[in-house]
Design a protein around this motif. Structure first.
Motif, mmCIF file in Angstrom:
data_model
loop_
_atom_site.group_PDB
_atom_site.id
_atom_site.type_symbol
_atom_site.label_atom_id
_atom_site.label_comp_id
_atom_site.label_asym_id
_atom_site.label_seq_id
_atom_site.Cartn_x
_atom_site.Cartn_y
_atom_site.Cartn_z
ATOM 1 N N ASP A 1 0.484 0.126 -2.305
ATOM 2 C CA ASP A 1 -0.467 1.579 -2.286
ATOM 3 C C ASP A 1 0.318 2.678 -3.268
ATOM 4 O OD1 ASP A 1 -2.080 0.278 -0.469
ATOM 5 O OD2 ASP A 1 -1.321 1.819 1.199
ATOM 6 N N LEU A 2 1.593 2.755 -3.282
ATOM 7 C CA LEU A 2 2.147 3.760 -4.073
ATOM 8 C C LEU A 2 2.627 3.262 -5.557
ATOM 9 C CD1 LEU A 2 4.299 5.379 -1.227
ATOM 10 C CD2 LEU A 2 2.215 6.137 -2.240
ATOM 11 N N GLY A 3 2.215 2.141 -6.064
ATOM 12 C CA GLY A 3 2.390 1.669 -7.320
ATOM 13 C C GLY A 3 3.634 1.006 -7.352
ATOM 14 N N TRP A 4 4.471 0.538 -6.125
ATOM 15 C CA TRP A 4 5.656 -0.115 -6.117
ATOM 16 C C TRP A 4 5.566 -1.569 -5.972
ATOM 17 C CZ3 TRP A 4 10.859 1.568 -6.149
ATOM 18 C CH2 TRP A 4 11.027 3.009 -6.520
ATOM 19 N N THR A 5 4.790 -2.183 -6.820
ATOM 20 C CA THR A 5 4.736 -3.583 -7.037
ATOM 21 C C THR A 5 4.500 -3.850 -8.371
ATOM 22 O OG1 THR A 5 2.390 -3.666 -6.428
ATOM 23 C CG2 THR A 5 3.823 -4.293 -4.867
ATOM 24 N N GLY A 6 5.201 -5.140 -8.926
ATOM 25 C CA GLY A 6 4.778 -5.401 -10.576
ATOM 26 C C GLY A 6 6.188 -5.889 -10.920
ATOM 27 N N ASP A 7 6.101 -6.586 -12.299
ATOM 28 C CA ASP A 7 7.113 -7.101 -12.843
ATOM 29 C C ASP A 7 8.270 -6.345 -13.175
ATOM 30 O OD1 ASP A 7 6.263 -6.128 -15.013
ATOM 31 O OD2 ASP A 7 5.656 -7.955 -16.092
ATOM 32 N N ASP A 8 7.954 -4.885 -13.031
ATOM 33 C CA ASP A 8 8.997 -3.831 -13.183
ATOM 34 C C ASP A 8 9.534 -3.287 -12.258
ATOM 35 O OD1 ASP A 8 6.832 -2.436 -12.583
ATOM 36 O OD2 ASP A 8 6.792 -1.005 -14.292
ATOM 37 N N VAL A 9 9.315 -4.035 -10.930
ATOM 38 C CA VAL A 9 10.014 -3.461 -9.622
ATOM 39 C C VAL A 9 10.607 -4.548 -9.002
ATOM 40 C CG1 VAL A 9 9.033 -2.456 -7.391
ATOM 41 C CG2 VAL A 9 7.662 -2.111 -9.519
ATOM 42 N N ASP B 1 6.356 -10.459 5.665
ATOM 43 C CA ASP B 1 5.474 -11.796 6.345
ATOM 44 C C ASP B 1 4.829 -12.395 5.026
ATOM 45 O OD1 ASP B 1 3.390 -10.070 5.134
ATOM 46 O OD2 ASP B 1 2.904 -9.425 7.460
ATOM 47 N N GLY B 2 4.140 -13.333 5.328
ATOM 48 C CA GLY B 2 3.423 -14.279 4.561
ATOM 49 C C GLY B 2 2.464 -13.636 3.602
ATOM 50 N N GLN B 3 1.783 -12.385 3.794
ATOM 51 C CA GLN B 3 0.708 -11.734 2.942
ATOM 52 C C GLN B 3 1.663 -10.936 2.032
ATOM 53 O OE1 GLN B 3 -1.580 -9.617 5.725
ATOM 54 N NE2 GLN B 3 -3.298 -10.774 5.305
ATOM 55 N N GLU B 4 2.795 -10.471 2.572
ATOM 56 C CA GLU B 4 3.760 -9.771 1.414
ATOM 57 C C GLU B 4 4.267 -10.607 0.593
ATOM 58 O OE1 GLU B 4 4.929 -5.975 4.526
ATOM 59 O OE2 GLU B 4 5.771 -7.858 4.895
ATOM 60 N N ILE B 5 4.904 -11.722 1.015
ATOM 61 C CA ILE B 5 5.377 -12.670 0.008
ATOM 62 C C ILE B 5 4.273 -13.001 -1.029
ATOM 63 C CG2 ILE B 5 6.064 -15.151 -0.204
ATOM 64 C CD1 ILE B 5 7.516 -14.611 2.522
ATOM 65 N N GLU B 6 2.765 -13.257 -0.670
ATOM 66 C CA GLU B 6 1.917 -13.548 -1.519
ATOM 67 C C GLU B 6 1.698 -12.556 -2.496
ATOM 68 O OE1 GLU B 6 -2.628 -14.914 -1.635
ATOM 69 O OE2 GLU B 6 -1.607 -14.708 0.245
ATOM 70 N N LEU B 7 1.923 -11.280 -1.991
ATOM 71 C CA LEU B 7 1.559 -9.901 -2.893
ATOM 72 C C LEU B 7 2.750 -9.927 -3.890
ATOM 73 C CD1 LEU B 7 0.782 -6.993 -3.727
ATOM 74 C CD2 LEU B 7 1.946 -6.426 -1.706
ATOM 75 N N PHE B 8 3.917 -10.397 -3.516
ATOM 76 C CA PHE B 8 5.088 -10.021 -4.457
ATOM 77 C C PHE B 8 4.977 -11.118 -5.607
ATOM 78 C CE2 PHE B 8 8.585 -7.402 -2.396
ATOM 79 C CZ PHE B 8 7.759 -6.614 -1.944
ATOM 80 N N ALA B 9 4.560 -12.306 -5.062
ATOM 81 C CA ALA B 9 4.349 -13.570 -6.000
ATOM 82 C C ALA B 9 3.321 -13.299 -7.159
ATOM 83 C CB ALA B 9 4.158 -14.791 -5.279
ATOM 84 N N LYS B 10 2.224 -12.686 -6.768
ATOM 85 C CA LYS B 10 1.189 -12.557 -7.399
ATOM 86 C C LYS B 10 1.384 -11.254 -8.404
ATOM 87 C CE LYS B 10 -2.809 -14.341 -4.713
ATOM 88 N NZ LYS B 10 -3.982 -14.039 -4.111
ATOM 89 N N SER B 11 1.949 -10.286 -8.016
ATOM 90 C CA SER B 11 2.561 -9.362 -8.615
ATOM 91 C C SER B 11 3.708 -9.094 -9.671
ATOM 92 C CB SER B 11 2.736 -7.855 -8.005
ATOM 93 O OG SER B 11 3.584 -8.033 -6.942
ATOM 94 N N GLY B 12 4.308 -10.282 -9.422
ATOM 95 C CA GLY B 12 5.656 -10.366 -10.094
ATOM 96 C C GLY B 12 6.891 -9.558 -9.726
ATOM 97 N N THR B 13 6.584 -8.934 -8.406
ATOM 98 C CA THR B 13 7.785 -8.082 -7.915
ATOM 99 C C THR B 13 8.842 -8.825 -7.348
ATOM 100 O OG1 THR B 13 5.947 -6.806 -7.142
ATOM 101 C CG2 THR B 13 8.059 -6.323 -6.125
ATOM 102 N N GLY B 14 10.178 -8.533 -7.945
ATOM 103 C CA GLY B 14 11.374 -9.212 -7.688
ATOM 104 C C GLY B 14 12.107 -8.752 -6.333
ATOM 105 N N VAL B 15 13.162 -9.524 -5.710
ATOM 106 C CA VAL B 15 13.602 -9.394 -4.528
ATOM 107 C C VAL B 15 15.090 -9.516 -4.807
ATOM 108 C CG1 VAL B 15 14.136 -10.116 -2.220
ATOM 109 C CG2 VAL B 15 12.077 -10.184 -3.216
ATOM 110 N N ALA B 16 16.039 -8.540 -4.452
ATOM 111 C CA ALA B 16 17.346 -8.762 -4.381
ATOM 112 C C ALA B 16 17.866 -9.098 -3.105
ATOM 113 C CB ALA B 16 18.143 -7.561 -4.671
ATOM 114 N N HIS B 17 18.022 -10.115 -2.950
ATOM 115 C CA HIS B 17 18.688 -10.990 -1.550
ATOM 116 C C HIS B 17 20.040 -10.590 -1.276
ATOM 117 C CE1 HIS B 17 19.285 -13.510 1.736
ATOM 118 N NE2 HIS B 17 19.732 -14.793 1.157
ATOM 119 N N CYS B 18 20.484 -9.926 -0.052
ATOM 120 C CA CYS B 18 21.811 -9.638 0.201
ATOM 121 C C CYS B 18 22.263 -10.443 1.358
ATOM 122 C CB CYS B 18 21.895 -8.149 0.355
ATOM 123 S SG CYS B 18 21.451 -7.553 -1.127
ATOM 124 N N PRO B 19 22.909 -11.622 1.322
ATOM 125 C CA PRO B 19 22.859 -12.473 2.707
ATOM 126 C C PRO B 19 24.025 -11.850 3.625
ATOM 127 C CG PRO B 19 23.443 -13.829 0.804
ATOM 128 C CD PRO B 19 22.659 -12.550 0.250
#
Length: 446
Positions: free
Chosen positions: A255-263, A272-290
């Motif tokens: 909603d605030l413009g915080w998805t995309g390949d520059d995020v 959740d599954g919908q958010e994962i799909e959103l990130f995949a479609k928008s090119g949004t990246g994730v920093a995994h910190c195990p």
């Protein structure tokens, strides 16, 4: 800058487009760039670095850190706390920091990363007490010699307005945006091979306003820089989002413009599954910190599901107050093991985890010039001695995360040797450690 030939690696793990692994592999470096990759390359003058008994990989990429936190490792009051309680313990301590604390702690954190094979690191600095500036950490990175992506973070909602941080650590939103413009204009380098690129990074949805999140996104896109924040880190985070915003974190971000390949977002443990799909479609990246997610009891991020859906996933060591270590190759091993715990022993191979730590990090940070050993890419290279006790009896030395060292022998960044024979080559690390410990004692006495 002199030419360098890295010669005769037992295995050269290129992570190039063909994922080649070259026995007896050589790399020629000139002007900070890889100019030849192969076997039995002629010396042609210049320095020769012999890599017999070694595995050579691209330098690792760290996409989430809070370098200042190396001054607050293992603080007793935060050792066994969940995220929000942990923050409330540490905020009053961090309020006593100043420019020297920021610079020295960054030098320590970046050196620790370098010794673990990291050539490119981001940093999320979101508090600026007592005259501290992003400039302090950029100076530290220049001294250490790592490629650096600092992000100008911020907190604007203090305790008196219902936020977590003390009022002394928040800033006026107009001042935040003004300083974002200053640091981007002064330091950001968009060119190929850049040593410094600056991002904009409000701390989290629970420490800044909706307006600042939106304005930060608009500013970043106007300036052509990347956006970063924490998102969906634990159950408390999800509950806060639902209560305060009436939606899950992924929807709030979109909603605030915080998805995309520059995020790119840190943690994302509870997507959740919908958010994962959103990130995949928008090119949004994730920093995994195990390791940090384990330390704070946040959970195991759905990395397998993200990767399978096409989400860009990278690694981050996170701050040394919540890890409490900054060893990136150990982080990659932990990522691999946690996905196996969650999804089975065949869920993630050692090579896939190494790919996440190299190419994955470069992709998330928008660096198509880094993350692999190929002609034309920057000469960011890690040399791992596999002749020691950690690899003794190993049948597949290139499976580095299963049986291998967690400290590099040599590290090159832009063709410059940052680690030589297992020791920092750019700074007097024992002297910096001594100063760090003195600063830590001073903080304890307060």
């Amino acid at each position: 800058m002199a030419d360098i030939l890295i010669r005769g690696a037992d295995t050269l793990v290129t992570m190039d487009d063909a994922r080649r692994e070259i026995a007896g592999g050589d790399i020629r470096i000139s002007g900070g760039v890889i100019v030849e990759v192969g076997q039995n390359l002629p010396e042609n003058g210049g320095e020769v670095v012999h890599a017999k008994g070694c595995v050579v990989t691209p330098g690792l990429v760290n996409t989430h850190h809070h370098l200042y936190q190396t001054l607050t490792r293992a603080v007793p009051g935060g050792q066994d706390a969940l995220l929000f309680g942990w923050l409330q313990t540490l905020y009053p301590i961090w309020a006593n920091f100043g420019p020297e604390e920021m610079r020295i702690s960054a030098m320590i954190g970046l050196s620790e990363l370098a010794l673990s094979g990291c050539t490119l690191s981001s940093d999320h600095l979101y508090l600026f007490p007592n005259g501290s500036r992003l400039d302090d950490t950029i100076e530290a990175a220049h001294e250490v010699g790592l490629r650096f992506h600092p992000t100008r973070g911020a907190m604007s909602i203090g305790e008196s307005d219902g936020g977590l941080p003390p009022d002394s650590l928040v800033e006026a939103e107009a001042a935040i945006l003004k300083d974002c413009i200053r640091v981007v204009d002064r330091f950001h380098d968009a060119s190929d091979g850049a040593m410094v690129r600056v991002g904009i990074a409000p701390c989290s949805p629970f420490s800044v306003s909706r307006d600042l999140m939106r304005d930060a996104a608009l500013l970043a896109r106007d300036k052509g820089v990347m956006l970063h924040t924490h998102l969906a880190e634990n159950d408390e985070d999800i509950a806060y989002s639902v209560e305060k915003f009436g939606c899950r974190p992924g929807q709030y971000a979109e909603d605030l413009g915080w998805t995309g390949d520059d995020v790119w977002h840190a943690h994302c443990v509870k997507l959740d599954g919908q958010e994962i799909e959103l990130f995949a479609k928008s090119g949004t990246g994730v920093a995994h910190c195990p390791c940090s997610n384990c330390r704070l009891g946040s959970g195991i991020a759905p990395v397998r599901q993200m990767r399978d859906a096409g989400v860009k996933v990278a690694l981050g060591v996170d701050g040394s107050a919540s890890n409490d270590v900054g060893n990136l190759v150990a982080e990659a091993r932990q990522a691999m093991l946690l996905q196996r715990v969650q999804n089975g022993a065949d869920a993630m191979s050692a090579r896939e985890a190494l790919e996440i730590a190299t190419r994955g990090g470069a992709a998330v940070l928008g660096r198509d010039d880094c993350g692999q050993i190929a002609v034309g890419k920057r000469a960011d290279i890690a040399v791992w001695d596999v002749s020691g006790v950690e690899s003794a009896g190993c049948w597949d030395a290139a499976a580095l995360l299963l049986a291998g060292p967690t400290r590099v022998r040599d590290l090159f960044v832009e063709g410059r040797q940052v680690v030589r024979d297992g020791q920092m080559a750019t700074i007097d690390l024992p002297r910096v450690i001594e100063r760090q410990n003195a600063l830590a004692r001073g903080l304890m006495e307060r």
